[in-house]
Design an enzyme around this catalytic site. Structure first.
Site, PDB file in Angstrom:
ATOM      1  N   THR A  48       0.687  -1.391  -0.078  1.00  0.00           N
ATOM      2  CA  THR A  48      -0.174   0.070  -0.164  1.00  0.00           C
ATOM      3  C   THR A  48       0.854   1.240  -0.084  1.00  0.00           C
ATOM      4  OG1 THR A  48      -1.597  -1.160   1.244  1.00  0.00           O
ATOM      5  CG2 THR A  48      -1.942   1.105   1.201  1.00  0.00           C
ATOM      6  N   TYR A 138       7.603 -11.012   5.333  1.00  0.00           N
ATOM      7  CA  TYR A 138       6.294 -10.545   4.591  1.00  0.00           C
ATOM      8  C   TYR A 138       5.957 -11.529   3.566  1.00  0.00           C
ATOM      9  CZ  TYR A 138       3.374  -7.084   2.255  1.00  0.00           C
ATOM     10  OH  TYR A 138       2.298  -6.338   1.490  1.00  0.00           O
ATOM     11  N   LYS A 168       4.128 -11.540   8.447  1.00  0.00           N
ATOM     12  CA  LYS A 168       2.988 -10.960   8.048  1.00  0.00           C
ATOM     13  C   LYS A 168       2.359 -11.714   6.860  1.00  0.00           C
ATOM     14  CE  LYS A 168       1.235  -6.549   5.959  1.00  0.00           C
ATOM     15  NZ  LYS A 168       0.375  -6.915   4.925  1.00  0.00           N
ATOM     16  N   ASP A 195      -7.488  -8.240   4.484  1.00  0.00           N
ATOM     17  CA  ASP A 195      -8.574  -7.566   5.648  1.00  0.00           C
ATOM     18  C   ASP A 195      -9.886  -8.100   5.634  1.00  0.00           C
ATOM     19  OD1 ASP A 195      -6.125  -6.299   5.132  1.00  0.00           O
ATOM     20  OD2 ASP A 195      -7.204  -4.271   4.964  1.00  0.00           O
TER      21      ASP A 195
END
Length: 302
Positions: A48, A138, A168, A195
């Site tokens: 992002t 990640y 993550k 999400d």
């Protein structure tokens, strides 16, 4: 149902001027919004944040701006992943020097590690450059193309990387997420990163998540978490459906560019995106804002 405290970390956009230069002063506005929305910290210069589109100097400047803007107790995790491991080491060393709370690393994605052992060997020197800072891997295979088994990475990685703290986990494979979460009595910090699937992570015992939509819709997720923890599953599912609707709305155009529109709706103008991403047209922006109003995404209180 047992209440579980849930911690949300935002993956913030890198604010930019109309000409594409980074706009560091907007970071203070982002930090204030996140504090008001009870977001616990940030994961900066990731997907992002357009980290791969920023220069090393720009990424260092963004890290310094976030560390300067944060309030006491606000966590800053710096993503230092890079196709050049030398650049990743330099970013990790900088994060250590400016007192970040942790570093994370996505793998090289042009010449990719093809095995657990090669991935560990990519991560080891970068983690060493960060000194004693906690190190996170990640895991985002849809973008990097690297999809080695995360449980095996954690098992092998902890022997070579003493500071390996967790992952993550930005993948839809909830079975693998659960295995990582429960490994060795929950020895690792597994931060869920999809999400719209947060309710699934909660159902499996997860309590910590990092995501882009938490930048502007954290109150929605907070309400969902509260409903889940109180046993009101019907309401939790209803709110989870709104999260799915939000994901569909931003994915219909481009999640990063659309996220900057959402930030502007919340009062923080993060500017355009950099090529090869494409800033939304006025028509696309209007359609997105209309869909957000239909979903009532921003009507929840922190």
């Amino acid at each position: 149902m047992t209440n579980r405290p849930a911690t949300l970390f935002a993956a913030p956009h890198t604010p930019m001027h109309p000409d594409g230069d980074i706009h560091l002063s907007v970071i203070r506005q982002q930090a204030k919004l996140f504090a008001n929305d009870k977001v616990a910290g940030v994961f900066i210069c990731g997907t992002t944040g357009e980290g791969p589109s920023l220069s090393t100097a720009e990424r260092k400047a963004v890290a310094e701006a976030w560390l300067e803007a944060r309030a006491a107790g606000f966590t800053v995790i710096v993503n230092v992943g890079h196709d050049s491991l030398r650049e990743a080491q330099a970013l990790a060393d900088h994060a250590r020097a400016v007192h970040a709370d942790a570093v994370a690393m996505h793998p090289p994605s042009y010449f990719r590690p093809q095995s657990v052992a090669s991935l560990v060997e990519c991560c080891r020197p970068v983690a060493e450059a960060a000194g004693n800072l906690p190190f996170y891997y990640y895991h985002i295979p849809p973008l990097t193309g690297v999809s080695v088994p995360m449980v095996e990475f954690l098992r092998c990685g902890r022997r070579a990387i003493p500071t390996l703290n967790g992952v993550k986990f930005s993948d839809r494979n909830l079975a693998e997420y659960k295995s990582c979460l429960d490994l060795d009595g929950r020895a690792f910090d597994i931060l869920y990163g999809v999400d719209e699937m947060l309710i699934g992570a909660l159902a499996l015992g997860g309590t910590r998540a990092i995501g882009s939509t938490y930048c502007y819709a954290a109150p929605l997720y907070r309400n969902m978490i509260d409903a889940f923890n109180s046993g009101d599953l019907n309401r939790a599912r209803t709110l989870a459906a709104l999260a799915v609707g939000l994901s569909e709305a931003i994915s219909a155009v481009d999640p990063v560019a659309a996220g900057k529109v959402c930030m502007a709706v919340r009062g923080v103008d993060c500017g355009p995106v950099r090529p090869p991403l494409r800033t939304l047209s006025d028509r696309e922006r209007a359609r997105l804002e209309e869909r957000l109003r239909e979903l009532h995404i921003f009507e929840f209180t922190p």
